[in-house]
Design a protein around this motif. Structure first.
Motif, PDB file in Angstrom:
ATOM      1  N   MET A 182       0.830  -1.204   0.000  1.00 17.99           N
ATOM      2  CA  MET A 182       0.000   0.000   0.000  1.00 17.99           C
ATOM      3  C   MET A 182       0.864   1.255   0.000  1.00 17.99           C
ATOM      4  SD  MET A 182      -2.898  -1.194   2.781  1.00 17.99           S
ATOM      5  CE  MET A 182      -3.650   0.436   2.856  1.00 17.99           C
ATOM      6  N   LEU A 183       1.937   1.245   0.789  1.00 14.76           N
ATOM      7  CA  LEU A 183       2.804   2.416   0.877  1.00 14.76           C
ATOM      8  C   LEU A 183       3.618   2.640  -0.393  1.00 14.76           C
ATOM      9  CD1 LEU A 183       4.056   2.013   4.550  1.00 14.76           C
ATOM     10  CD2 LEU A 183       2.521   3.775   3.666  1.00 14.76           C
ATOM     11  N   ALA A 184       3.828   1.585  -1.152  1.00 17.59           N
ATOM     12  CA  ALA A 184       4.567   1.728  -2.404  1.00 17.59           C
ATOM     13  C   ALA A 184       3.823   2.619  -3.380  1.00 17.59           C
ATOM     14  CB  ALA A 184       4.819   0.353  -3.023  1.00 17.59           C
ATOM     15  N   THR A 185       2.497   2.583  -3.332  1.00 21.14           N
ATOM     16  CA  THR A 185       1.698   3.412  -4.233  1.00 21.14           C
ATOM     17  C   THR A 185       1.194   4.688  -3.565  1.00 21.14           C
ATOM     18  OG1 THR A 185      -0.289   2.150  -3.645  1.00 21.14           O
ATOM     19  CG2 THR A 185       0.950   1.413  -5.569  1.00 21.14           C
ATOM     20  N   ALA A 186       1.131   4.691  -2.225  1.00 27.48           N
ATOM     21  CA  ALA A 186       0.654   5.875  -1.498  1.00 27.48           C
ATOM     22  C   ALA A 186       1.484   6.028  -0.227  1.00 27.48           C
ATOM     23  CB  ALA A 186      -0.827   5.745  -1.165  1.00 27.48           C
ATOM     24  N   PRO A 187       2.686   6.613  -0.330  1.00 27.76           N
ATOM     25  CA  PRO A 187       3.609   6.678   0.814  1.00 27.76           C
ATOM     26  C   PRO A 187       3.058   7.406   2.038  1.00 27.76           C
ATOM     27  CG  PRO A 187       4.723   7.234  -1.232  1.00 27.76           C
ATOM     28  CD  PRO A 187       3.267   7.195  -1.546  1.00 27.76           C
ATOM     29  N   ASP A 188       2.088   8.290   1.846  1.00 25.30           N
ATOM     30  CA  ASP A 188       1.547   9.063   2.969  1.00 25.30           C
ATOM     31  C   ASP A 188       0.240   8.494   3.502  1.00 25.30           C
ATOM     32  OD1 ASP A 188       3.676  10.791   2.808  1.00 25.30           O
ATOM     33  OD2 ASP A 188       2.620  12.267   1.571  1.00 25.30           O
ATOM     34  N   ASP A 189      -0.145   7.307   3.061  1.00 19.72           N
ATOM     35  CA  ASP A 189      -1.396   6.696   3.525  1.00 19.72           C
ATOM     36  C   ASP A 189      -1.320   6.462   5.033  1.00 19.72           C
ATOM     37  OD1 ASP A 189      -3.545   5.083   4.173  1.00 19.72           O
ATOM     38  OD2 ASP A 189      -3.391   3.826   2.393  1.00 19.72           O
ATOM     39  N   PRO A 190      -2.114   7.184   5.834  1.00 22.00           N
ATOM     40  CA  PRO A 190      -1.988   7.044   7.292  1.00 22.00           C
ATOM     41  C   PRO A 190      -2.377   5.657   7.791  1.00 22.00           C
ATOM     42  CG  PRO A 190      -3.897   8.381   6.733  1.00 22.00           C
ATOM     43  CD  PRO A 190      -3.138   8.177   5.464  1.00 22.00           C
ATOM     44  N   ALA A 191      -3.370   5.025   7.155  1.00 24.63           N
ATOM     45  CA  ALA A 191      -3.786   3.688   7.583  1.00 24.63           C
ATOM     46  C   ALA A 191      -2.666   2.679   7.381  1.00 24.63           C
ATOM     47  CB  ALA A 191      -5.030   3.256   6.814  1.00 24.63           C
ATOM     48  N   ALA A 192      -1.988   2.768   6.246  1.00 21.12           N
ATOM     49  CA  ALA A 192      -0.896   1.837   5.963  1.00 21.12           C
ATOM     50  C   ALA A 192       0.297   2.108   6.872  1.00 21.12           C
ATOM     51  CB  ALA A 192      -0.481   1.938   4.501  1.00 21.12           C
ATOM     52  N   ARG A 193       0.589   3.386   7.138  1.00 24.30           N
ATOM     53  CA  ARG A 193       1.705   3.722   8.025  1.00 24.30           C
ATOM     54  C   ARG A 193       1.461   3.174   9.438  1.00 24.30           C
ATOM     55  NH1 ARG A 193       5.050   8.585   7.648  1.00 24.30           N
ATOM     56  NH2 ARG A 193       5.553   8.991   5.478  1.00 24.30           N
ATOM     57  N   VAL A 194       0.272   3.424   9.948  1.00 25.15           N
ATOM     58  CA  VAL A 194      -0.060   2.947  11.289  1.00 25.15           C
ATOM     59  C   VAL A 194      -0.094   1.418  11.311  1.00 25.15           C
ATOM     60  CG1 VAL A 194      -1.956   2.786  12.945  1.00 25.15           C
ATOM     61  CG2 VAL A 194      -1.265   5.012  12.069  1.00 25.15           C
ATOM     62  N   GLY A 195      -0.668   0.815  10.283  1.00 26.14           N
ATOM     63  CA  GLY A 195      -0.739  -0.638  10.244  1.00 26.14           C
ATOM     64  C   GLY A 195       0.631  -1.282  10.224  1.00 26.14           C
ATOM     65  N   LEU A 196       1.528  -0.777   9.391  1.00 24.59           N
ATOM     66  CA  LEU A 196       2.872  -1.348   9.321  1.00 24.59           C
ATOM     67  C   LEU A 196       3.624  -1.119  10.632  1.00 24.59           C
ATOM     68  CD1 LEU A 196       5.098  -2.788   7.832  1.00 24.59           C
ATOM     69  CD2 LEU A 196       5.730  -0.617   6.729  1.00 24.59           C
ATOM     70  N   ALA A 197       3.466   0.065  11.226  1.00 25.10           N
ATOM     71  CA  ALA A 197       4.114   0.326  12.516  1.00 25.10           C
ATOM     72  C   ALA A 197       3.599  -0.639  13.581  1.00 25.10           C
ATOM     73  CB  ALA A 197       3.866   1.765  12.946  1.00 25.10           C
ATOM     74  N   ARG A 198       2.305  -0.898  13.563  1.00 23.13           N
ATOM     75  CA  ARG A 198       1.740  -1.826  14.548  1.00 23.13           C
ATOM     76  C   ARG A 198       2.300  -3.236  14.361  1.00 23.13           C
ATOM     77  NH1 ARG A 198      -3.382  -0.522  13.923  1.00 23.13           N
ATOM     78  NH2 ARG A 198      -3.692  -1.987  12.225  1.00 23.13           N
ATOM     79  N   VAL A 199       2.414  -3.668  13.114  1.00 20.53           N
ATOM     80  CA  VAL A 199       2.988  -4.988  12.837  1.00 20.53           C
ATOM     81  C   VAL A 199       4.447  -5.034  13.302  1.00 20.53           C
ATOM     82  CG1 VAL A 199       3.712  -6.551  10.993  1.00 20.53           C
ATOM     83  CG2 VAL A 199       1.426  -5.542  10.944  1.00 20.53           C
ATOM     84  N   LEU A 200       5.213  -3.999  12.990  1.00 21.75           N
ATOM     85  CA  LEU A 200       6.618  -3.976  13.394  1.00 21.75           C
ATOM     86  C   LEU A 200       6.764  -4.031  14.904  1.00 21.75           C
ATOM     87  CD1 LEU A 200       7.932  -1.253  10.917  1.00 21.75           C
ATOM     88  CD2 LEU A 200       8.578  -3.679  10.921  1.00 21.75           C
ATOM     89  N   LEU A 201       5.904  -3.307  15.618  1.00 19.81           N
ATOM     90  CA  LEU A 201       6.013  -3.236  17.069  1.00 19.81           C
ATOM     91  C   LEU A 201       5.455  -4.478  17.761  1.00 19.81           C
ATOM     92  CD1 LEU A 201       5.082   0.510  17.633  1.00 19.81           C
ATOM     93  CD2 LEU A 201       7.352  -0.550  17.764  1.00 19.81           C
ATOM     94  N   SER A 202       4.865  -5.388  17.009  1.00 20.14           N
ATOM     95  CA  SER A 202       4.405  -6.639  17.617  1.00 20.14           C
ATOM     96  C   SER A 202       5.582  -7.530  18.001  1.00 20.14           C
ATOM     97  CB  SER A 202       3.474  -7.392  16.658  1.00 20.14           C
ATOM     98  OG  SER A 202       4.174  -7.833  15.497  1.00 20.14           O
ATOM     99  N   ALA A 203       6.764  -7.203  17.509  1.00 24.33           N
ATOM    100  CA  ALA A 203       7.990  -7.926  17.877  1.00 24.33           C
ATOM    101  C   ALA A 203       9.015  -6.906  18.356  1.00 24.33           C
ATOM    102  CB  ALA A 203       8.536  -8.713  16.692  1.00 24.33           C
ATOM    103  N   PRO A 204       9.764  -7.220  19.410  1.00 22.08           N
ATOM    104  CA  PRO A 204      10.761  -6.263  19.920  1.00 22.08           C
ATOM    105  C   PRO A 204      11.914  -6.078  18.947  1.00 22.08           C
ATOM    106  CG  PRO A 204      10.968  -8.381  21.030  1.00 22.08           C
ATOM    107  CD  PRO A 204       9.732  -8.473  20.195  1.00 22.08           C
ATOM    108  N   GLY A 205      12.516  -4.895  18.998  1.00 24.59           N
ATOM    109  CA  GLY A 205      13.685  -4.619  18.181  1.00 24.59           C
ATOM    110  C   GLY A 205      13.412  -3.873  16.899  1.00 24.59           C
TER     111      GLY A 205
END
Length: 285
Positions: free
Chosen positions: A145-168
C-alpha cells in the motif's frame, strides 16, 4: 462459560479459523469481556441463552480482553462488554454495554436477515485481516500500500503496529509515525508512539532481575518502567501503585507521569485505565 457447541472461546490462535473463516458459513457474534467486569457477567448468560435457542444460526465467540489484548486493540475496543457481529469476514453491527434481552434479541434477529452481497475487500481490509494470523504477510500488504501511497496514514499505522508486535523493530516504526496528517488514525499513531517511548528503557532479563532486588519507592518506579518496556502493563501499574503507597510525592510526579503513558497504550478510556486511575487518585488525594 457455559458448555455448548454454539459457544466457543476465541483466541489469537484460532481467530482466523473460528471468526474470519467461520463467518463465511454463518454469522459470528463476538463477546469481548473480562472476569472483573460486572456488566459482562450479566450479559454473558443472555448471549449464551440466545446462542442455544438459535441452535447454530450464529456462533457465539467469547474473547477475554485480559488474555487477548491484541484482538481487543484490533477491534478498537474501548469499553466492555463489547459485542460485534461478523459476517463474511466483515463487522456488520456492534454495541457496547449491557442491552435488555428484547434489544439483544433484535440485534441477533437482524443477523438472520438476508445478507447483502459482500463488498469486495479493500487492500486495507485484507491487511487488517492478515494481522490476526500472519504478521509477516500483513507487513508485506501494508508495504505494498505504501509503495503506491507513501503518505497513507492507515498503511503507516498498520505497518508500525505490525513492526512493534515484535521487539527490536522500533527504529523502523518511528519514521512511519510522523510527517503526515493521521486524521482518524491519530489516536492509534499516538498509542504506538507511547509503546516506542516505553521501550526506550533497557529491559533485558538482567535489567529486570536487577530492578527486582531494591525495595525503595524509586526502585519500584524503575521496575515499573522495565515491566512496561516488556509490555507487562498490569505489572507496571501495580508497581507504580506500590511506589505511590510508599511515597505520595513521588506518586504525584514520576508515578503519575508513567501511569499516564501506560494509559495511552492500554486505552485512555478503557475499563482497566478507569480502575487504575481511581486507585492512584485514592492514594494521592
Amino acid at each position: 462459560m457455559a458448555a455448548s457447541q454454539w459457544v466457543v472461546e476465541g483466541t489469537m490462535e484460532n481467530f482466523q479459523q473460528v471468526v474470519v473463516d467461520g463467518s463465511r458459513e454463518r454469522p459470528i457474534v463476538i463477546d469481548f469481556w473480562a472476569p472483573w467486569c460486572g456488566p459482562c457477567r450479566a450479559l454473558a448468560p443472555l448471549l449464551e441463552k440466545l446462542a442455544n435457542e438459535k441452535a447454530g444460526e450464529f456462533l457465539l465467540v467469547k474473547i477475554n480482553t485480559d488474555e487477548n489484548p491484541d484482538l481487543a486493540q484490533m477491534f478498537q475496543v474501548e469499553g466492555i462488554p463489547a459485542v460485534f457481529a461478523v459476517r463474511d469476514g466483515q463487522v456488520v453491527n456492534n454495541f457496547t454495554g449491557l442491552l435488555p434481552e428484547e434489544q439483544l434479541r433484535a440485534f441477533i434477529d437482524d443477523l438472520s436477515a438476508e445478507a447483502p452481497a459482500p463488498a469486495e475487500p479493500t487492500p486495507l481490509d485484507q491487511a487488517v485481516e492478515l494481522e490476526a494470523h500472519d504478521r509477516g504477510a500483513a507487513g508485506n500488504a501494508y508495504r505494498a500500500m505504501l509503495a503506491t501511497a507513501p503518505d497513507d496514514p492507515a498503511a503507516r499505522v498498520g505497518l508500525a503496529r505490525v513492526l512493534l508486535s515484535a521487539p527490536g523493530n522500533e527504529p523502523q516504526a518511528i519514521p512511519l509515525l510522523s510527517g503526515v496528517d493521521f486524521g482518524d488514525f491519530a489516536t492509534e499513531a499516538q498509542r504506538l508512539k507511547a509503546i516506542i517511548y516505553l521501550r526506550e528503557v533497557p529491559h533485558a532479563d538482567a535489567d529486570l532481575a536487577a530492578a527486582q532486588t531494591a525495595p525503595t519507592a524509586e526502585a519500584k518506579v524503575a521496575l515499573a518502567r522495565i515491566l512496561a518496556a516488556r509490555s507487562d502493563y498490569t505489572g507496571a501499574m501495580d508497581e507504580l501503585l506500590a511506589a505511590a503507597d510508599d511515597d505520595r510525592q513521588l506518586g504525584r510526579t514520576a508515578v503519575r507521569d508513567l501511569m499516564l503513558k501506560v494509559f495511552e497504550v492500554i486505552g485512555p478510556r478503557s475499563p482497566q485505565t478507569d480502575d487504575y486511575r481511581k486507585r492512584l487518585q485514592s492514594r494521592l488525594y
